[in-house]
Design an enzyme around this catalytic site. Structure first.
Site, PDB file in Angstrom:
ATOM      1  N   GLU A 131      50.887 103.254 137.233  1.00 48.07           N
ATOM      2  CA  GLU A 131      51.119 102.618 138.533  1.00 48.07           C
ATOM      3  C   GLU A 131      51.973 103.559 139.371  1.00 48.07           C
ATOM      4  O   GLU A 131      53.003 104.049 138.903  1.00 48.07           O
ATOM      5  CB  GLU A 131      51.869 101.298 138.366  1.00 48.07           C
ATOM      6  CG  GLU A 131      51.042 100.126 137.939  1.00 48.07           C
ATOM      7  CD  GLU A 131      51.886  98.854 137.877  1.00 48.07           C
ATOM      8  OE1 GLU A 131      52.942  98.795 138.545  1.00 48.07           O
ATOM      9  OE2 GLU A 131      51.499  97.935 137.152  1.00 48.07           O
ATOM     10  N   ASP A 173      60.958  93.915 144.708  1.00 49.01           N
ATOM     11  CA  ASP A 173      61.601  94.893 143.839  1.00 49.01           C
ATOM     12  C   ASP A 173      63.116  94.744 143.836  1.00 49.01           C
ATOM     13  O   ASP A 173      63.734  94.415 144.852  1.00 49.01           O
ATOM     14  CB  ASP A 173      61.218  96.307 144.270  1.00 49.01           C
ATOM     15  CG  ASP A 173      59.743  96.590 144.040  1.00 49.01           C
ATOM     16  OD1 ASP A 173      59.316  96.444 142.881  1.00 49.01           O
ATOM     17  OD2 ASP A 173      59.035  96.917 144.995  1.00 49.01           O
TER      18      ASP A 173
END
Length: 283
Positions: A55, A66
């Site tokens: 990724e 995040d």
């Protein structure tokens, strides 16, 4: 299957790992962190260190899903000049040496919208991208990008969370291709980890609704956690732990040191060894 009727790189890799009797190690890195050359060196080294799928985070100013570690990585990357076009160029550079390892871009909708959705999907596929995780596009808004992604033979990977209920689960999974990404905690990346019991309960619930491979992410930091996730599901995603190792290796000015790449890849090797050993025990 993609538009041409051929299996995608993602499907092929999961099928090969299933034949081997083990789960996948999926590693995450933020493109351009801390600079383009170091980031590309890590990317090129990941398959040899044991990453089965990769990724690549697309740096964005407001990465809402995040945690602090990846937020700081995005800030470093943007300071280093990261753009969506630059990330695609990095994938093209990687593909010049590796035609087999699946690459998934993980990011947010705004940079794609600014780039142009049709153009982005075409350019991403031409650069060697295999799949997309667009964190802030829910299934209800999938028609914003799903037709273009499908036309470009890009897998569109969905996030499923512990809060995704039985009524919503089939809807989320209906438009998913490639694999299902199970967000094992409620909250942002890298803050805590799910328990073994929670994972053991969640995996069968999701499997009832899909035949796609299932990867577990968010909160997987140690080789032991990665091994358990890959054994319970079909893959483990490790991101924040690698970003933290990279960040700790930088000098006072935030620049890569001579051993930055080695430190990150050594950590990937230890994760990969654990995932492979767990697969052999379970097989």
């Amino acid at each position: 299957m993609n538009q041409t009727g051929a299996a995608s790189r993602i499907a092929e890799r999961f099928a090969a790992l299933k034949r081997e009797g083990r789960g996948a190690l999926i590693t995450y890195l933020q493109a351009y962190d801390p600079d383009p050359a170091c980031s590309l060196a890590i990317l090129r080294g990941l398959p040899g260190a044991g990453a089965d799928l990769i990724e690549i985070g697309v740096p964005f100013t407001d990465p809402m899903a995040d945690g602090p570690s990846i937020q700081r990585a995005a800030q470093r990357a943007l300071k280093a000049g990261a753009t969506l076009a630059g990330v695609l160029a990095m994938v093209r550079d990687f593909r010049a040496q590796d035609a087999a390892t699946p690459v998934i871009l993980m990011g947010y909708y705004n940079p794609i919208l600014s780039y142009g959705i049709d153009r982005f999907c075409c350019d991403a596929a031409a650069s060697g991208v295999d799949g997309l995780i667009v964190v802030d596009v829910p299934p209800e808004e999938a028609d914003e990008i799903e037709p273009q992604a499908r036309a470009a033979s890009l897998d569109l990977i969905r996030l499923v969370a512990p809060t995704t209920d039985e009524a919503r689960l089939p809807r989320v999974l209906a438009a998913t291709t490639g694999f299902v990404y199970y967000v094992s905690i409620t909250g942002i990346t890298g803050t805590r980890s799910a328990t073994s019991a929670q994972l053991a309960e969640a995996v069968p619930r999701i499997r009832r609704h899909t035949d796609l491979p299932l990867a577990i992410g968010f909160g997987i930091r140690t080789p032991q956690q990665a091994a358990e996730a890959a054994r319970l599901a079909d893959g483990a995603v490790v991101g924040t732990a690698l970003v933290d190792t990279l960040a700790a290796s930088l000098d006072e000015a935030g620049r890569a040191r001579p051993d930055t790449v080695r430190q990150v890849l050594d950590q990937v090797r230890s994760l990969a060894e654990a995932v492979r050993a767990a697969g052999k025990q379970a097989a």
